[in-house]
Design a protein around this motif. Structure first.
Motif, short mmCIF file in Angstrom:
data_model
loop_
_atom_site.label_atom_id
_atom_site.label_comp_id
_atom_site.label_asym_id
_atom_site.label_seq_id
_atom_site.Cartn_x
_atom_site.Cartn_y
_atom_site.Cartn_z
N ALA A 234 0.01 -7.43 -9.18
CA ALA A 234 0.30 -5.62 -8.95
C ALA A 234 0.65 -4.65 -8.76
O ALA A 234 0.07 -5.45 -6.76
CB ALA A 234 -1.05 -5.35 -10.19
N SER A 235 1.43 -4.23 -8.88
CA SER A 235 1.82 -2.95 -7.90
C SER A 235 2.30 -1.24 -8.83
O SER A 235 2.33 -1.78 -9.68
CB SER A 235 3.13 -3.39 -7.02
OG SER A 235 4.24 -3.69 -7.61
N GLY A 236 1.97 -0.66 -7.78
CA GLY A 236 1.93 0.60 -8.57
C GLY A 236 1.04 1.27 -9.16
O GLY A 236 0.99 2.21 -9.30
N ILE A 237 -0.22 0.44 -8.45
CA ILE A 237 -1.85 0.91 -9.70
C ILE A 237 -2.98 0.62 -8.16
O ILE A 237 -2.65 0.28 -7.17
CB ILE A 237 -1.80 0.67 -10.47
CG1 ILE A 237 -1.76 -1.11 -10.02
CG2 ILE A 237 -1.05 0.57 -11.71
CD1 ILE A 237 -3.01 -2.23 -11.18
N ILE A 238 -3.75 2.06 -8.64
CA ILE A 238 -4.63 1.73 -7.46
C ILE A 238 -5.75 0.09 -7.75
O ILE A 238 -6.33 0.49 -9.16
CB ILE A 238 -5.81 2.78 -6.94
CG1 ILE A 238 -5.16 4.13 -6.85
CG2 ILE A 238 -6.52 2.51 -5.89
CD1 ILE A 238 -5.45 5.28 -7.08
N PHE A 239 -5.30 -0.58 -7.88
CA PHE A 239 -6.21 -2.45 -8.24
C PHE A 239 -7.69 -2.09 -7.79
O PHE A 239 -7.96 -2.81 -9.62
CB PHE A 239 -5.44 -2.63 -7.15
CG PHE A 239 -5.32 -4.76 -8.08
CD1 PHE A 239 -6.73 -5.23 -7.73
CD2 PHE A 239 -4.93 -4.97 -9.25
CE1 PHE A 239 -6.31 -6.59 -8.29
CE2 PHE A 239 -4.79 -5.79 -10.03
CZ PHE A 239 -6.17 -6.98 -9.07
N SER A 240 -8.04 -1.05 -6.94
CA SER A 240 -9.39 -2.11 -6.88
C SER A 240 -10.68 -1.29 -8.14
O SER A 240 -11.53 -1.36 -8.41
CB SER A 240 -9.78 -0.75 -5.64
OG SER A 240 -10.17 0.02 -5.50
N ALA B 14 -8.10 -7.34 -2.70
CA ALA B 14 -7.61 -7.39 -1.70
C ALA B 14 -6.07 -7.92 -1.92
O ALA B 14 -5.28 -7.35 -0.95
CB ALA B 14 -8.41 -8.34 -0.39
N LYS B 15 -5.86 -8.71 -2.85
CA LYS B 15 -4.33 -9.11 -3.30
C LYS B 15 -3.71 -8.52 -4.01
O LYS B 15 -2.50 -9.30 -4.70
CB LYS B 15 -4.69 -10.69 -3.48
CG LYS B 15 -5.31 -11.30 -2.19
CD LYS B 15 -5.39 -13.00 -2.35
CE LYS B 15 -5.66 -13.77 -1.01
NZ LYS B 15 -5.98 -15.27 -1.45
#
Length: 114
Positions: free
Chosen positions: A24-30, A74-75
């Motif tokens: 995913a990109s464009g989000i705060i994944f954590s 982290a990924k």
């Protein structure tokens, strides 16, 4: 903009295993809750599994005990480990960030057949 890229699908025999990945990109994944969904031909898209930001998981009854959802902050990646696959698991699998339910990736095809 939210972007989701799924991979890892393929053709597998009944009883086999696959691991799907979604980056995913464009989000705060954590802090993101993520989900895996699937859509079989002629059927509505359905929830397979979700994982919360704290790691709490939820599974559809049809996959409990066979599928495992996990994520690596982290990924920026969420995985779906699928074991003991059945023909009825055949579908296009999608991931989704639960905070942005209108964004979907292109999906990855899983076909379970002998």
């Amino acid at each position: 903009q939210v972007q989701l890229v799924e991979s890892g699908g393929g053709l597998v025999q009944p009883g086999g295993s696959l691991r799907l990945s979604c980056t995913a990109s464009g989000i705060i994944f954590s802090v993101a809750a993520m989900g895996w969904y699937r859509q079989a031909p002629g059927k509505q898209r359905e929830l397979v599994a979700t994982i919360g930001s704290g790691g709490r998981t939820n599974y559809a009854d049809s996959v409990k005990g066979r599928f495992i959802i996990s994520k690596d902050n982290a990924k920026n990646t969420v995985w779906l480990r699928m074991n003991s696959l059945k023909p009825e698991d055949t579908a296009v699998y999608y991931c989704r960030c639960e905070r942005f339910p209108n964004y979907w990736g292109q999906g990855t095809q899983v076909t379970v057949s002998s």
